[in-house]
Design an enzyme around this catalytic site. Structure first.
Site, mmCIF file in Angstrom:
data_model
loop_
_atom_site.group_PDB
_atom_site.id
_atom_site.type_symbol
_atom_site.label_atom_id
_atom_site.label_comp_id
_atom_site.label_asym_id
_atom_site.label_seq_id
_atom_site.Cartn_x
_atom_site.Cartn_y
_atom_site.Cartn_z
ATOM 1 N N LYS A 184 34.414 60.551 72.764
ATOM 2 C CA LYS A 184 35.378 59.684 72.080
ATOM 3 C C LYS A 184 36.124 58.798 73.066
ATOM 4 O O LYS A 184 36.359 59.182 74.213
ATOM 5 C CB LYS A 184 36.424 60.538 71.353
ATOM 6 C CG LYS A 184 36.086 60.943 69.970
ATOM 7 C CD LYS A 184 37.279 61.674 69.377
ATOM 8 C CE LYS A 184 37.256 61.651 67.883
ATOM 9 N NZ LYS A 184 38.439 62.314 67.314
ATOM 10 N N ARG A 238 41.599 65.668 53.333
ATOM 11 C CA ARG A 238 42.045 64.501 52.581
ATOM 12 C C ARG A 238 41.149 64.202 51.395
ATOM 13 O O ARG A 238 41.572 63.591 50.434
ATOM 14 C CB ARG A 238 42.091 63.267 53.493
ATOM 15 C CG ARG A 238 43.098 63.378 54.616
ATOM 16 C CD ARG A 238 42.916 62.289 55.618
ATOM 17 N NE ARG A 238 41.594 62.435 56.229
ATOM 18 C CZ ARG A 238 41.072 61.616 57.116
ATOM 19 N NH1 ARG A 238 41.757 60.566 57.506
ATOM 20 N NH2 ARG A 238 39.883 61.834 57.629
ATOM 21 N N SER A 268 44.167 58.613 62.046
ATOM 22 C CA SER A 268 44.580 58.057 63.334
ATOM 23 C C SER A 268 43.875 56.740 63.613
ATOM 24 O O SER A 268 44.482 55.795 64.133
ATOM 25 C CB SER A 268 44.302 59.060 64.455
ATOM 26 O OG SER A 268 45.090 60.211 64.284
ATOM 27 N N HIS A 304 49.198 64.761 59.677
ATOM 28 C CA HIS A 304 49.082 65.923 60.556
ATOM 29 C C HIS A 304 50.336 66.793 60.454
ATOM 30 O O HIS A 304 50.251 68.016 60.348
ATOM 31 C CB HIS A 304 48.949 65.498 62.027
ATOM 32 C CG HIS A 304 47.688 64.793 62.375
ATOM 33 N ND1 HIS A 304 47.671 63.623 63.113
ATOM 34 C CD2 HIS A 304 46.384 65.088 62.114
ATOM 35 C CE1 HIS A 304 46.430 63.243 63.291
ATOM 36 N NE2 HIS A 304 45.620 64.107 62.692
#
Length: 160
Positions: free
Chosen positions: A41, A91, A128, A17
């Site tokens: 979440k 990514r 994460s 990040h």
């Protein structure tokens, strides 16, 4: 002034990040790091903790503002903040496949563009979720997260 928004849950913020945010800060006059909360979440850290970690970590960069995104659409948040762009780190091609429809929708809703920044190769495996999993199983995450996160996840110090 060219303002961009770099949104995310940042649970927790990690070096991948930070790399994208720092590069965005070199492109835009101001980058708003918008810390979001998705009710669907389950978070390891509260919104306040995620904001504190981001502020503590990004304090050395000029032109960075860390704030909660609040509820509602990202495109509308960007419009309210006067942002011309959303910055997203990619990514892999699966990230692109996931992000492209959202980028198109955001542009159609409010005209905000999405700028994709390819992740630095050394960060393409970091997420994460993976960081939290490795930490929960006793692994050393010190190479992947800033000090502000490390002290909150694993009790303060890198593991020997």
């Amino acid at each position: 002034m060219r303002r961009a928004v770099c949104p995310g849950s940042f649970d927790p913020i990690h070096h991948g990040h930070l790399e994208v945010i720092a590069r965005a800060a070199n492109i835009f006059d101001e980058v708003v790091v918008a810390v979001s909360t998705n009710p669907a979440k389950k978070y390891r850290f509260t919104l306040d903790e995620r904001l504190d970690m981001a502020r503590e970590t990004l304090g050395y960069l000029s032109g960075i503002i860390v704030e909660p995104m609040g509820e509602g659409l990202l495109a509308e948040y960007c419009h309210r903040r006067g942002a011309s762009a959303i910055v997203k780190g990619l990514r892999s091609s699966s990230d692109f496949d996931y992000e492209l429809p959202m980028a198109t929708m955001n542009r159609q809703l409010t005209g905000v563009e999405t700028v994709f920044l390819a992740a630095e190769g050394r960060f393409t495996h970091i997420s994460s979720s993976l960081i939290k999993e490795v930490d929960s199983l006793g692994g050393d995450i010190s190479d992947f997260v800033p000090r502000a996160v490390l002290k909150r996840l694993s009790g303060g110090a890198p593991k020997a």
